[in-house]
Write an enzyme that holds these catalytic residues in place. Structure first.
Site, PDB file in Angstrom:
ATOM      1  N   PRO A   1      11.964  25.137 -24.994  1.00  0.00           N
ATOM      2  CA  PRO A   1      13.050  24.701 -25.867  1.00  0.00           C
ATOM      3  C   PRO A   1      14.411  24.964 -25.234  1.00  0.00           C
ATOM      4  O   PRO A   1      14.612  25.995 -24.601  1.00  0.00           O
ATOM      5  CB  PRO A   1      12.871  25.571 -27.120  1.00  0.00           C
ATOM      6  CG  PRO A   1      12.215  26.812 -26.613  1.00  0.00           C
ATOM      7  CD  PRO A   1      11.351  26.397 -25.457  1.00  0.00           C
TER       8      PRO A   1
ATOM      9  N   CYS B   1      42.171   9.381 -20.683  1.00  0.00           N
ATOM     10  CA  CYS B   1      42.496   7.961 -20.670  1.00  0.00           C
ATOM     11  C   CYS B   1      41.245   7.101 -20.601  1.00  0.00           C
ATOM     12  O   CYS B   1      40.954   6.475 -19.588  1.00  0.00           O
ATOM     13  CB  CYS B   1      43.458   7.661 -19.538  1.00  0.00           C
ATOM     14  SG  CYS B   1      45.046   8.404 -19.886  1.00  0.00           S
TER      15      CYS B   1
END
Ligand SMILES: *Cc1c(COP(=O)(O)O)cnc(C)c1O
Length: 419
Positions: free
Chosen positions: A275, A343
């Site tokens: 996990p 951006c």
């Protein structure tokens, strides 16, 4: 369950106010909770009792050495996908015999490193890789512990990009091929086939595909044993989902373990699980400060000082992260778009998210950011690499400091012809 909650109106990690960490360390910054990491490990491990399971934390979910050391102290192993991750696990105190080496692109040098290190097992994903490993082990005069990764042709996972168990995925070999490779490994003096492995995807919210995959594994173990081969181990992979928002909770570790015990009933075999998200996801948040609110006809935009370079999951997986103000606010919500300063239009964390009214300077936490957060961070747009902080009770400490522009520039140089 996690250890992030409002206390007297202040959002806290264990006994520390997150705003105090933001003040001390600056934003953006990741913060992890020791108590949550330990709890998730224990709950998972104990769910299988009395069966003893090797819980090998998937290092790729959160590779911070302090996080790994926290889990290593509890007895966790490590599932790794590169030499770098093996070295991180070792550095954190995970013993080699609890390290699993997975991944489709292990190089010859990495395989040699893993064999020399004496890892618990190397999960082989193809015929070509098995041949390379046999050569490497022979050159080293060693015997490599091998598991064959089976692709059970079962689809699962929260997004196409994190589903790995269909036959057209790049991972593992078909069940028939797994039998062939296992036999080939058994006939090689430098390979010790120990078992079989699967990992069918991530953010899995339904036990059925996992159960189908484990039944395929059981069938293969029985076939191999009928043919007189020894099969000691099964590696069931990771993939259990965590709740990212108000939808039905993913299966609890107890339900998962009960399913595993049911599928493998009567089969004398030892088990490993890998996990990642389930252990670390809810154990971490990303702190960020509101730079400004941009008013717009449709709805206001919250511009944060965290960007997709710090937390890329919304940009690449359309992932949802809860957002909590560090100062509790009551009252009707406002629909916002929540963006970062990068951006790119992809640098959008949420659209039309109802949040309490926020102002420039306010601090927020992205929830469930402990897995696949900091590990995927970059310096895109010449930003500092985001720092990481570990909390334990009423203490906190920086466990990865901010990597400044000066340090980035120190790695770069002008070629002779530009000097
Ligand atoms: C990514 C990965 C894991 C961990 O997956 P989670 O969804 O984080 O539990 C386990 N094993 C392998 C081989 C992986 O590639």
């Amino acid at each position: 369950m996690n250890h992030f909650e409002y206390r007297g109106g202040a959002f806290c990690c264990e006994d520390v106010k997150l705003a105090d960490i933001a003040d001390a360390v600056g934003t953006p910054a990741y913060v992890y909770s020791t108590a949550t990491l330990e709890r998730h490990y224990k709950v998972f491990k104990e769910a299988f009792a009395p069966r003893d399971v090797l819980v090998a934390f998937a290092v790729k979910a959160n590779a911070n050495v302090a996080v790994l050391a926290t889990l290593a102290r509890q007895g966790a192993g490590a599932d790794t996908v590169s030499q770098g991750e093996i070295e991180r696990a070792l550095r954190a105190g995970v013993p080699a015999e609890r390290i699993i080496f997975s991944g489709v692109g292990k190089t010859e040098a990495e395989l040699a490193f893993a064999v020399r290190t004496g890892v618990h097992q190397i999960n082989v994903e193809s015929t070509a890789e098995l041949d390379m490993l046999a050569d490497v082990a022979k050159q080293l005069g060693a015997t490599a512990n091998v598991a064959i990764r089976v692709n059970p042709d079962v689809g699962a996972g929260g997004h196409d990009k994190i589903s790995t168990g269909k036959s057209d995925a790049k991972f593992g070999v078909s069940p028939d091929m797994a039998i062939q490779l296992y036999k080939r490994a058994a006939a090689d003096a430098h390979l010790a086939p120990r078992g079989l492995a699967v990992h069918i995807g991530s953010q899995i919210k339904d036990l059925a595909p996992l159960e189908a995959a484990f039944r395929v594994l059981r069938g293969l173990v029985e076939r191999l044993r009928r043919d007189g081969l020894t099969v000691e181990r099964l590696d069931l992979g990771g993939g259990l989902g965590v709740p990212y928002f108000n939808e039905p909770d993913p299966p609890a570790p107890a339900e998962y373990a009960a399913m595993v015990n049911r599928v493998l009933e009567g089969l004398d075999i030892s088990i490993a699980c890998e996990p990642g998200r389930m252990i670390a996801g809810n154990a971490g948040v990303l702190l960020s400060r509101v730079i400004r609110i941009q008013e717009r006809a449709a709805r206001p935009i919250i511009v944060l000082d965290a960007g997709m370079n710090d937390l890329i999951r919304p940009a690449i997986y359309d992932a949802y992260h809860g957002i909590k103000p560090l100062v509790e606010r009551k009252g009707p919500g406002v629909d916002y778009d929540v963006v970062g300063p990068i951006c790119e239009t992809g640098d959008t964390f949420a659209r039309k998210r109802s949040l309490p009214p926020l102002e420039a300077g306010d601090l927020v936490a992205f929830m469930t950011a402990g897995a696949y957060g900091a590990v995927m961070a970059s310096t895109y747009n010449a930003r500092d690499l985001v720092p990481e902080v570990l909390v334990a009770g009423d203490k906190f400490q920086i466990v990865r400091r901010r990597w400044t522009l000066e340090e980035q520039l120190a790695l770069e140089s002008l070629p002779d012809w530009l000097r």
